[in-house]
Scaffold this motif. Structure first.
Motif, PDB file in Angstrom:
ATOM      1  N   UNK A   1       0.847  -1.174   0.000  1.00 34.45           N
ATOM      2  CA  UNK A   1       0.000   0.000   0.000  1.00 34.45           C
ATOM      3  C   UNK A   1       0.893   1.238   0.000  1.00 34.45           C
ATOM      4  N   UNK A   2       0.614   2.167  -0.913  1.00 29.92           N
ATOM      5  CA  UNK A   2       1.417   3.379  -1.051  1.00 29.92           C
ATOM      6  C   UNK A   2       0.561   4.593  -0.748  1.00 29.92           C
ATOM      7  N   UNK A   3       1.033   5.431   0.151  1.00 25.84           N
ATOM      8  CA  UNK A   3       0.329   6.685   0.417  1.00 25.84           C
ATOM      9  C   UNK A   3       1.063   7.869  -0.194  1.00 25.84           C
ATOM     10  N   UNK A   4       2.268   7.612  -0.684  1.00 24.37           N
ATOM     11  CA  UNK A   4       3.089   8.657  -1.303  1.00 24.37           C
ATOM     12  C   UNK A   4       4.104   7.977  -2.211  1.00 24.37           C
ATOM     13  N   UNK A   5       4.388   8.600  -3.363  1.00 22.12           N
ATOM     14  CA  UNK A   5       5.439   8.074  -4.228  1.00 22.12           C
ATOM     15  C   UNK A   5       6.410   9.194  -4.571  1.00 22.12           C
ATOM     16  N   UNK A   6       7.638   8.795  -4.824  1.00 20.37           N
ATOM     17  CA  UNK A   6       8.692   9.715  -5.247  1.00 20.37           C
ATOM     18  C   UNK A   6       9.200   9.188  -6.583  1.00 20.37           C
ATOM     19  N   UNK A   7       9.203  10.047  -7.591  1.00 22.94           N
ATOM     20  CA  UNK A   7       9.660   9.633  -8.912  1.00 22.94           C
ATOM     21  C   UNK A   7      11.012  10.278  -9.167  1.00 22.94           C
ATOM     22  N   UNK A   8      11.996   9.456  -9.467  1.00 23.38           N
ATOM     23  CA  UNK A   8      13.363   9.923  -9.663  1.00 23.38           C
ATOM     24  C   UNK A   8      13.830   9.494 -11.043  1.00 23.38           C
ATOM     25  N   UNK A   9      14.165  10.458 -11.901  1.00 25.52           N
ATOM     26  CA  UNK A   9      14.652  10.134 -13.235  1.00 25.52           C
ATOM     27  C   UNK A   9      16.115   9.750 -13.161  1.00 25.52           C
ATOM     28  N   UNK A  10      16.458   8.667 -13.825  1.00 25.54           N
ATOM     29  CA  UNK A  10      17.846   8.244 -13.900  1.00 25.54           C
ATOM     30  C   UNK A  10      18.499   8.947 -15.078  1.00 25.54           C
ATOM     31  N   UNK A  11      19.624   9.595 -14.835  1.00 33.05           N
ATOM     32  CA  UNK A  11      20.333  10.320 -15.882  1.00 33.05           C
ATOM     33  C   UNK A  11      21.358   9.390 -16.522  1.00 33.05           C
ATOM     34  N   UNK A  12      21.276   9.286 -17.832  1.00 26.62           N
ATOM     35  CA  UNK A  12      22.221   8.458 -18.575  1.00 26.62           C
ATOM     36  C   UNK A  12      23.538   9.223 -18.744  1.00 26.62           C
ATOM     37  N   UNK A  13      24.665   8.521 -18.681  1.00 30.26           N
ATOM     38  CA  UNK A  13      25.977   9.134 -18.826  1.00 30.26           C
ATOM     39  C   UNK A  13      26.107   9.824 -20.181  1.00 30.26           C
ATOM     40  N   UNK A  14      25.670   9.177 -21.240  1.00 28.81           N
ATOM     41  CA  UNK A  14      25.733   9.748 -22.583  1.00 28.81           C
ATOM     42  C   UNK A  14      24.931  11.044 -22.662  1.00 28.81           C
ATOM     43  N   UNK A  15      23.786  11.056 -22.023  1.00 24.14           N
ATOM     44  CA  UNK A  15      22.930  12.243 -22.016  1.00 24.14           C
ATOM     45  C   UNK A  15      23.620  13.392 -21.275  1.00 24.14           C
ATOM     46  N   UNK A  16      24.245  13.094 -20.170  1.00 21.03           N
ATOM     47  CA  UNK A  16      24.911  14.124 -19.374  1.00 21.03           C
ATOM     48  C   UNK A  16      26.139  14.699 -20.075  1.00 21.03           C
ATOM     49  N   UNK A  17      26.912  13.852 -20.737  1.00 15.54           N
ATOM     50  CA  UNK A  17      28.145  14.295 -21.388  1.00 15.54           C
ATOM     51  C   UNK A  17      27.871  15.028 -22.697  1.00 15.54           C
TER      52      UNK A  17
END
Length: 90
Positions: A1-17
């Motif tokens: 049962x979830x009363x709250x969720x946190x969404x975290x985007x994963x950053x790709x190394x290629x995208x960052x560079x």
């Protein structure tokens, strides 16, 4: 049962560079920071580059066992003033 969720985007190394956008991946966590779901956005490079804010996509959300629990589909839609009836939909 979830009363709250946190969404975290994963950053790709290629995208960052290189500053190029790749298919987005997300961890969906509970209020304790434990991953309960994992989401992957599927779309093409063409969609990400040329249609970014209105791009079509499919997001597949899976549980920790890898079973798909939700699929979100957004078709490519035009939201210009010339086509006001083609607003975004999911």
């Amino acid at each position: 049962q979830l009363d709250q969720i946190i969404i975290h985007q994963q950053v790709e190394l290629l995208e960052a560079i290189l500053g190029t956008e790749t298919s987005s991946k997300y961890e969906i966590k509970n209020h304790l920071g434990q991953r309960v779901y994992f989401a992957v956005e599927e779309n093409g490079c063409f969609d990400r580059k040329l249609c970014s804010p209105v791009r079509s996509f499919t997001i597949r959300i899976a549980d920790n066992a890898g079973r798909e629990v939700i699929r979100v589909i957004r078709p490519l839609r035009c939201n210009s003033c010339c086509f006001p009836c083609f607003l975004q939909e999911v």
